[in-house]
Each structure stands twice: as C-alpha cells, then as structure tokens.
Design a protein around this motif. Structure first.
Motif, PDB file in Angstrom:
ATOM      1  N   ARG A 123       0.831  -1.210   0.000  1.00 44.57           N
ATOM      2  CA  ARG A 123       0.000   0.000   0.000  1.00 44.57           C
ATOM      3  C   ARG A 123       0.863   1.257   0.000  1.00 44.57           C
ATOM      4  NH1 ARG A 123      -3.904   1.527   5.048  1.00 44.57           N
ATOM      5  NH2 ARG A 123      -1.892   1.290   6.115  1.00 44.57           N
ATOM      6  N   GLU A 124       1.835   1.297   0.873  1.00 45.17           N
ATOM      7  CA  GLU A 124       2.663   2.489   1.039  1.00 45.17           C
ATOM      8  C   GLU A 124       3.429   2.825  -0.242  1.00 45.17           C
ATOM      9  OE1 GLU A 124       4.214   5.779   2.891  1.00 45.17           O
ATOM     10  OE2 GLU A 124       2.728   4.390   3.744  1.00 45.17           O
ATOM     11  N   LEU A 125       3.793   1.779  -1.000  1.00 42.64           N
ATOM     12  CA  LEU A 125       4.608   1.995  -2.194  1.00 42.64           C
ATOM     13  C   LEU A 125       3.769   2.093  -3.467  1.00 42.64           C
ATOM     14  CD1 LEU A 125       7.645  -0.347  -1.435  1.00 42.64           C
ATOM     15  CD2 LEU A 125       7.279   2.038  -0.768  1.00 42.64           C
ATOM     16  N   GLY A 126       2.456   2.175  -3.303  1.00 44.14           N
ATOM     17  CA  GLY A 126       1.601   2.346  -4.467  1.00 44.14           C
ATOM     18  C   GLY A 126       1.323   1.077  -5.238  1.00 44.14           C
ATOM     19  N   TYR A 127       1.364  -0.055  -4.577  1.00 41.38           N
ATOM     20  CA  TYR A 127       1.036  -1.356  -5.150  1.00 41.38           C
ATOM     21  C   TYR A 127       1.928  -1.704  -6.346  1.00 41.38           C
ATOM     22  CZ  TYR A 127      -2.917  -0.675  -2.078  1.00 41.38           C
ATOM     23  OH  TYR A 127      -3.689  -0.429  -0.977  1.00 41.38           O
ATOM     24  N   PRO A 128       3.216  -1.852  -6.099  1.00 37.62           N
ATOM     25  CA  PRO A 128       4.156  -2.174  -7.180  1.00 37.62           C
ATOM     26  C   PRO A 128       4.096  -3.650  -7.570  1.00 37.62           C
ATOM     27  CG  PRO A 128       5.305  -2.156  -5.086  1.00 37.62           C
ATOM     28  CD  PRO A 128       3.885  -1.726  -4.793  1.00 37.62           C
ATOM     29  N   GLU A 129       4.575  -3.962  -8.757  1.00 37.35           N
ATOM     30  CA  GLU A 129       4.764  -5.352  -9.169  1.00 37.35           C
ATOM     31  C   GLU A 129       6.102  -5.821  -8.607  1.00 37.35           C
ATOM     32  OE1 GLU A 129       2.781  -7.397 -10.836  1.00 37.35           O
ATOM     33  OE2 GLU A 129       1.191  -5.886 -11.138  1.00 37.35           O
ATOM     34  N   ILE A 130       6.091  -6.939  -7.887  1.00 34.02           N
ATOM     35  CA  ILE A 130       7.324  -7.465  -7.294  1.00 34.02           C
ATOM     36  C   ILE A 130       7.461  -8.918  -7.719  1.00 34.02           C
ATOM     37  CG2 ILE A 130       8.577  -7.929  -5.165  1.00 34.02           C
ATOM     38  CD1 ILE A 130       6.959  -5.720  -3.824  1.00 34.02           C
ATOM     39  N   THR A 131       8.313  -9.166  -8.691  1.00 32.52           N
ATOM     40  CA  THR A 131       8.478 -10.527  -9.199  1.00 32.52           C
ATOM     41  C   THR A 131       9.926 -10.996  -9.208  1.00 32.52           C
ATOM     42  OG1 THR A 131       8.613  -9.713 -11.474  1.00 32.52           O
ATOM     43  CG2 THR A 131       6.423 -10.330 -10.653  1.00 32.52           C
ATOM     44  N   THR A 132      10.877 -10.114  -8.896  1.00 30.92           N
ATOM     45  CA  THR A 132      12.293 -10.506  -8.869  1.00 30.92           C
ATOM     46  C   THR A 132      12.915 -10.101  -7.530  1.00 30.92           C
ATOM     47  OG1 THR A 132      13.144  -8.408  -9.753  1.00 30.92           O
ATOM     48  CG2 THR A 132      12.455 -10.089 -11.357  1.00 30.92           C
ATOM     49  N   LEU A 133      14.071 -10.680  -7.240  1.00 30.34           N
ATOM     50  CA  LEU A 133      14.775 -10.355  -5.999  1.00 30.34           C
ATOM     51  C   LEU A 133      15.136  -8.876  -5.938  1.00 30.34           C
ATOM     52  CD1 LEU A 133      17.219 -13.398  -5.613  1.00 30.34           C
ATOM     53  CD2 LEU A 133      15.038 -13.023  -4.427  1.00 30.34           C
ATOM     54  N   ASP A 134      15.554  -8.318  -7.055  1.00 31.15           N
ATOM     55  CA  ASP A 134      15.926  -6.898  -7.067  1.00 31.15           C
ATOM     56  C   ASP A 134      14.721  -6.019  -6.749  1.00 31.15           C
ATOM     57  OD1 ASP A 134      18.548  -7.460  -7.625  1.00 31.15           O
ATOM     58  OD2 ASP A 134      18.384  -7.096  -9.788  1.00 31.15           O
ATOM     59  N   GLU A 135      13.568  -6.365  -7.286  1.00 26.78           N
ATOM     60  CA  GLU A 135      12.363  -5.583  -7.021  1.00 26.78           C
ATOM     61  C   GLU A 135      11.931  -5.719  -5.562  1.00 26.78           C
ATOM     62  OE1 GLU A 135      10.437  -5.858 -11.542  1.00 26.78           O
ATOM     63  OE2 GLU A 135       9.774  -7.231  -9.951  1.00 26.78           O
ATOM     64  N   LEU A 136      12.088  -6.917  -5.007  1.00 28.78           N
ATOM     65  CA  LEU A 136      11.756  -7.118  -3.599  1.00 28.78           C
ATOM     66  C   LEU A 136      12.698  -6.295  -2.721  1.00 28.78           C
ATOM     67  CD1 LEU A 136      10.273  -8.573  -1.290  1.00 28.78           C
ATOM     68  CD2 LEU A 136      11.930 -10.441  -1.514  1.00 28.78           C
ATOM     69  N   GLU A 137      13.981  -6.360  -3.009  1.00 24.85           N
ATOM     70  CA  GLU A 137      14.948  -5.602  -2.219  1.00 24.85           C
ATOM     71  C   GLU A 137      14.666  -4.099  -2.293  1.00 24.85           C
ATOM     72  OE1 GLU A 137      19.742  -4.608  -2.154  1.00 24.85           O
ATOM     73  OE2 GLU A 137      19.050  -6.487  -3.069  1.00 24.85           O
ATOM     74  N   ALA A 138      14.328  -3.609  -3.468  1.00 24.51           N
ATOM     75  CA  ALA A 138      14.049  -2.178  -3.627  1.00 24.51           C
ATOM     76  C   ALA A 138      12.835  -1.768  -2.798  1.00 24.51           C
ATOM     77  CB  ALA A 138      13.827  -1.849  -5.104  1.00 24.51           C
ATOM     78  N   ALA A 139      11.795  -2.613  -2.795  1.00 28.61           N
ATOM     79  CA  ALA A 139      10.588  -2.296  -2.025  1.00 28.61           C
ATOM     80  C   ALA A 139      10.866  -2.294  -0.534  1.00 28.61           C
ATOM     81  CB  ALA A 139       9.479  -3.306  -2.365  1.00 28.61           C
ATOM     82  N   LEU A 140      11.597  -3.289  -0.055  1.00 28.78           N
ATOM     83  CA  LEU A 140      11.913  -3.371   1.372  1.00 28.78           C
ATOM     84  C   LEU A 140      12.801  -2.204   1.803  1.00 28.78           C
ATOM     85  CD1 LEU A 140      12.594  -7.213   1.732  1.00 28.78           C
ATOM     86  CD2 LEU A 140      10.521  -5.963   2.380  1.00 28.78           C
ATOM     87  N   THR A 141      13.748  -1.858   0.958  1.00 28.87           N
ATOM     88  CA  THR A 141      14.659  -0.749   1.277  1.00 28.87           C
ATOM     89  C   THR A 141      13.895   0.566   1.392  1.00 28.87           C
ATOM     90  OG1 THR A 141      16.491  -1.838   0.119  1.00 28.87           O
ATOM     91  CG2 THR A 141      16.689   0.529   0.502  1.00 28.87           C
ATOM     92  N   GLU A 142      13.016   0.818   0.430  1.00 32.17           N
ATOM     93  CA  GLU A 142      12.269   2.079   0.435  1.00 32.17           C
ATOM     94  C   GLU A 142      11.369   2.179   1.662  1.00 32.17           C
ATOM     95  OE1 GLU A 142       9.106   4.576  -2.402  1.00 32.17           O
ATOM     96  OE2 GLU A 142      10.128   2.787  -3.182  1.00 32.17           O
ATOM     97  N   TYR A 143      10.679   1.112   1.990  1.00 35.33           N
ATOM     98  CA  TYR A 143       9.777   1.146   3.148  1.00 35.33           C
ATOM     99  C   TYR A 143      10.573   1.277   4.443  1.00 35.33           C
ATOM    100  CZ  TYR A 143       5.713   0.035   6.038  1.00 35.33           C
ATOM    101  OH  TYR A 143       4.684   0.093   6.960  1.00 35.33           O
ATOM    102  N   TYR A 144      11.668   0.540   4.538  1.00 41.14           N
ATOM    103  CA  TYR A 144      12.499   0.561   5.746  1.00 41.14           C
ATOM    104  C   TYR A 144      13.077   1.956   5.996  1.00 41.14           C
ATOM    105  CZ  TYR A 144      16.387  -0.774   8.862  1.00 41.14           C
ATOM    106  OH  TYR A 144      17.276  -0.868   9.911  1.00 41.14           O
ATOM    107  N   GLU A 145      13.463   2.625   4.939  1.00 41.39           N
ATOM    108  CA  GLU A 145      14.007   3.975   5.098  1.00 41.39           C
ATOM    109  C   GLU A 145      12.932   4.955   5.587  1.00 41.39           C
ATOM    110  OE1 GLU A 145      15.672   4.804   1.277  1.00 41.39           O
ATOM    111  OE2 GLU A 145      17.558   3.740   1.701  1.00 41.39           O
ATOM    112  N   LYS A 146      11.691   4.712   5.192  1.00 44.68           N
ATOM    113  CA  LYS A 146      10.589   5.566   5.646  1.00 44.68           C
ATOM    114  C   LYS A 146      10.189   5.253   7.080  1.00 44.68           C
ATOM    115  CE  LYS A 146       8.181   6.600   1.285  1.00 44.68           C
ATOM    116  NZ  LYS A 146       6.886   6.505   0.565  1.00 44.68           N
TER     117      LYS A 146
END
Length: 562
Positions: free
Chosen positions: A181-204
């Motif tokens: 929800r916080e990231l605007g409902y992104p598509e996450i299908t690869t490890l890089d995309e998962l890492e990017a989502a976790l990093t962005e949320y964690y920084e917030k």
C-alpha cells in the motif's frame, strides 16, 4: 455336522456371558475386537481399542475433542497420541534399537529404516481383502504407494491428498500488505524488485510501534533452515520442491541442488541483504518462539516461509487488529528468466505415510481404522467437524457455522480444541480438489471459501491489483504440467546406504557453509562458496547424484510416467 442351540439354551449362555463380562476388570485386554470391522461401533457397549500412534509431526494432545469422540464412536478406536519431544529426530532409531513400536507410525523420511528393521508390515493383502475405501480413494494411483521396483510392496497409506486443487500457495517470499500500500502497489516478481521495495519502506519507517523494523527475517537456527533458507532458494531459482535435489522431470537426472549456479546467485543476494542491514541479524540464532514473536509484533516486513510455520503469528496479527501487517505471497524469482513453480501439480506422490507396526497386537483393527479414515463419512467428519456443532446443512449443502469460520482464521488452537481439520494430515485424505457423492467439496477449503475468508484488508489490496485470489499472481498450474516423478523428498533412502551417508554429510556441510557465506564479508563470498563446492566434490557428491538419478528413473518407471 451343524448343531442348533435351543432359544432357552441361548438365553442361558447370554446371561452367563453377561455376568462373566461384568465381573471382569475394566482394563481387560480388548484385542478380540480386532475381528470387528469398526463400522458396527455406533451405540455398542464394547470398550474401544486403544491404538498408540506416533507422528513425527505430532504435537502434544489428547484424543478427546468432539471429532475424536466421533471417530471412536464410528470405529471403536481411541488413539494414544505420541510425538517427538523437543523435535527429537532420534525417535525412530530409538524405536528400532528397543524393538518397542507403537501400533501406528508416521515416520516421514525414516520409514525406510523401519522397513529394513522389520518394524512395519506390508499392507498389500489387507488392502486387497478389506481395503475398499482405500482402493476407492487411491484408484489407479495406488501404485504410487509402492516402495520401489525392487520391493513393490505397500507399507504406508496417507499423508498427501489424492486430488489437489491449487487455490493457495506457500513457501515463497511474503511481504506485508502495508508495504504494498505504502509503495503504491508495485509489481514485485524478482529479488531486485523485492529488495528495492523493502529498502524504500524501511528507510521511511525504521521503527514500527516503537521497535526496530526488520525488512526480512529467517529462521535458520534449527531444522527450519530447510524451509526458510534452503527451499526458498529453489523456489527463487524456478524449481519445484524436491527437497535437497533438483530434478530434470523429462530425463530423471537428479542433482544435489546446492551445486547449481542459481543457488550461489540467490545466497549471494542474501549476503548482500545482510551486509546492507536488511536481514534480521538474529536470523540464524533466534529460537522459533522469538521468530514468531517478532512476526506477531508486526515489525517484520517480509518472510520466506511455509504458511503453516508462521500461521500462529498471522492469526495473532489479525486478532490484534493489525491486518495491514499480514502478508501477501509473491511470485519472486532470481530474475525474469525463471518461472515460479509455486502452483506446480506434483500429482499424488505416495512415499511417506502411516504404517502399522509388526509388533502391534491389533494389526487388523489398525488397518480397518485407516481404511475407515479413507471413507466419505470420515473425510467429511475430519474436514468439516460435527454436524450441528461446526457446520449445518443449508439447502442440502454443508455450511460452516460463523463462529467456526472466524476461529479457523484467528484462533491458533481451533483445530486442537475441536478436532476440525486436525486429523486430515497425515491420515489418508481425498484432497482439497475432491468432491463427495453429492458433488460437494470434501473440504471446506473451496476457492470461494478461501476468498470469502480474506480480510477486508486483503480484499482491498487484491482489488488494487485486479485480482480475486493471491494465486492469480502466479503462473497457473495448467501451464506448469504435472510432475512425472512426484517429489524427490518423498523417495525412500535406504538406511546406512552410501546415498544416505553422503547426503547427511552434504546437508550438514551446506547448512553450515551457506550460513557462514550469508553472514560473511561480501568480499569473501565467492571463496567461501567455491570451498564448499570443493568439499562436496571431495565427499563424492557425484555418487549421490547418480544414486538419486537412478531412484528418480525407477520411480518414473514404476509409475509408468517415463
């Protein structure tokens, strides 16, 4: 010559017998009930037979819940439940050493040891003579129960459903709904995309409810290393679950999976996650209780785990009103080159199951009990519970009561207290894709039921992605095909064989070395990994590959799928 007793004489015999039975102690041996078929027990006055049952996946529990009472009423059997205390994996070897076996045994991968020790009996004749329910349940897949080409006998029944529908997935990466929800409902299908989502949320949100946010937490301190560290690597590599093996389903060629370059790539990614502070630093030291406590707090953003392993935490989050902290399963692979096999149909894979011990005094009764558990009546009971207490008949169809539906979703003790769903695994089961003689689902877990049970939060997130069910995210079962070999983790490996010895050494080594590689300096990762591969080669892992390849090919030949 046949003699006929007079009615008067029969009456005398009946009265004398009744007086004799009344004078007997309550704990008199009841082995004579072995000749009963277990279906005449309704309302009978005979004391039930107690069968001891050891389950390698059992938990502490008494056989006295409402469903258990109904089972006893129908079969004349009470179970004395036993389980490995503290996760002790020496329970089966200790049984073999002592020669003291329970009546029924679910040994999982140790079934081969019991067979070789003569601790369990062959079931072929019993199935043929009095296994009508089992024969009807397994149908033309009954050969998948057979041990091997060399020993095509049946020693076990149960564990896996015969007909499987894929309405849920388990074991892949899962991420908190609030992250999506916080990231605007992104598509996450690869490890890089998962890492990017976790990093962005964690920084917030470096903290959640006053506690440090944990982007990814694993449980690598005990046997669960396999399901939170080892297996997710295979899923990310686009493999089906074959335990410690990778199988070419066309040729049967089987390889110890950690030899594959995709696994190095996955664990190198985990090493980077650890170096960046995105991996829970206690992932390889904390206990199961601590792991569940962390997830229950709502501060773990993602896990790579089987649903059943953290289900209690999920229910606790819902009970605490933290629905946004529950998880969505993701079809994450290493890159777009791999395809998630989360919805792969393994077919009925036989293998593990419940066996009857060679020392049991109630072998026939034990078999009749297992056969009854395969009946339609039993399947409805163990899946739905007691009519009027757990479900009702509405317009001719079974409908779970509202309280039960709610408790199924939020109460971790529901199954243990009611028995509903508790005696499905590892007993013979039709599977969640089966229907009864009236065309109704044999389990309450239809896809519509699953969808109906989603929380409002889940439905909100699903709607944002244009989906009705989480499985809509994954490559469909129909496109993935049915496994020709079942699942390699179900293969029986002979006790004391070179294959068993090499695999055990390899498993111990890889768990230790991979853990070191994940937690080490990224600059040392390649050297640590290459040293591990050399150690595997030195212990003759290729011999194990050849032995497992032979088993896979033999299985395919036995099943007629080669």
């Amino acid at each position: 010559m046949t003699r006929k007793l007079s009615f008067l004489w029969l009456s005398v015999v009946f009265i004398l017998s009744a007086l004799f039975l009344a004078a007997c102690s309550d704990d008199q041996d009841t082995s004579s009930t072995d000749s009963d078929n277990g279906e005449e027990s309704d309302g009978g006055s005979e004391e039930p037979v107690t069968l001891s049952f050891f389950s390698a996946d059992g938990v502490e529990k008494s056989f006295d819940d409402p469903v258990a009472q109904k089972i006893t009423e129908k079969t004349g059997v009470k179970l004395e439940l036993d389980y490995p205390v503290g996760g002790n994996d020496e329970a089966i070897p200790l049984m073999i050493a002592s020669g003291d076996y329970p009546d029924l045994i679910f040994a999982k991968g140790d079934i081969g040891k019991l067979i070789e020790a003569g601790g369990v009996i062959k079931l072929d004749e019993l199935i043929e003579e009095k296994g009508d329910n089992l024969k009807a349940m397994y149908g033309d897949q009954i050969d998948r129960l057979r041990r091997s080409l060399d020993d095509p006998s049946i020693y076990t029944v149960g564990t896996n459903g015969v007909e499987t529908a894929f309405w849920e997935t388990s074991g892949t990466f899962q991420v908190q709904l609030d992250v999506l929800r916080e990231l605007g409902y992104p598509e996450i299908t690869t490890l890089d995309e998962l890492e990017a989502a976790l990093t962005e949320y964690y920084e917030k949100y470096p903290e959640i409810d006053g506690q440090k946010t944990l982007p990814l937490s694993l449980l690598g301190s005990d046997w669960r290393w396999l399901i939170t560290v080892g297996n997710p690597a295979g899923f990310a590599a686009g493999l089906q679950d074959d335990g410690q093996w990778a199988v070419n389903d066309e040729t049967g060629e089987t390889t110890y999976k950690f030899l594959l370059p995709e696994f190095k790539e996955y664990f190198k990614w985990l090493n980077g996650m650890n170096d960046k502070g995105l991996l829970d630093p206690e992932s390889f030291t904390h206990t199961y209780d601590t792991y569940i406590s962390k997830i229950s707090s709502g501060r773990v953003l993602s896990v790579a785990d089987q649903n059943w392993n953290f289900a209690d935490a999920d229910k606790a989050l819902i009970a605490d009103g933290k629905e946004w902290r529950t998880y969505a399963p993701l079809p994450v692979t290493i890159s777009e080159e791999q395809t998630s096999k989360a919805l792969k149909d393994y077919g009925f894979s036989g293998g593990w199951g419940i066996a009857i011990s060679s020392t049991s005094e109630h072998q026939e009764k034990a078999f009749e009990f297992l056969d009854w558990m395969a009946s339609e009546e039993a399947q409805i009971l163990v899946n739905w519970g007691v009519e009027g207490e757990n479900y009702d008949i509405v317009d001719g169809k079974r409908v779970m009561q509202e309280d039960d539906l709610e408790r199924m979703q939020s109460d971790a003790d529901y199954g243990k207290e009611t028995g509903v769903g508790f005696y499905v695994y590892p007993f013979p089961q039709w599977g969640n894709g089966a229907v009864d003689s009236n065309g109704q689902s044999i389990t309450p877990n239809t896809e519509q039921q699953i969808i109906d049970n989603f929380t409002e939060t889940e439905n909100e997130v699903l709607a944002e992605y244009g989906m009705e069910n989480w499985v809509d995210w994954f490559p469909p079962t129909e496109e993935l095909g049915i496994s020709n070999h079942g699942a390699a983790y179900n293969f029986t490996i002979e006790s004391g064989s070179d294959l068993e010895i090499i695999q055990q050494k390899a498993d111990d080594l890889t768990q230790q070395r991979i853990t070191q590689a994940i937690l080490g300096d990224p600059a040392d990762f390649d050297a640590t990994w290459d040293a591990m591969i050399q150690e595997l080669e030195d212990m003759n892992i290729e011999q194990a590959n050849e032995a497992m390849t032979e088993k896979t090919k033999n299985t395919m030949e036995l099943w007629g799928t080669n």
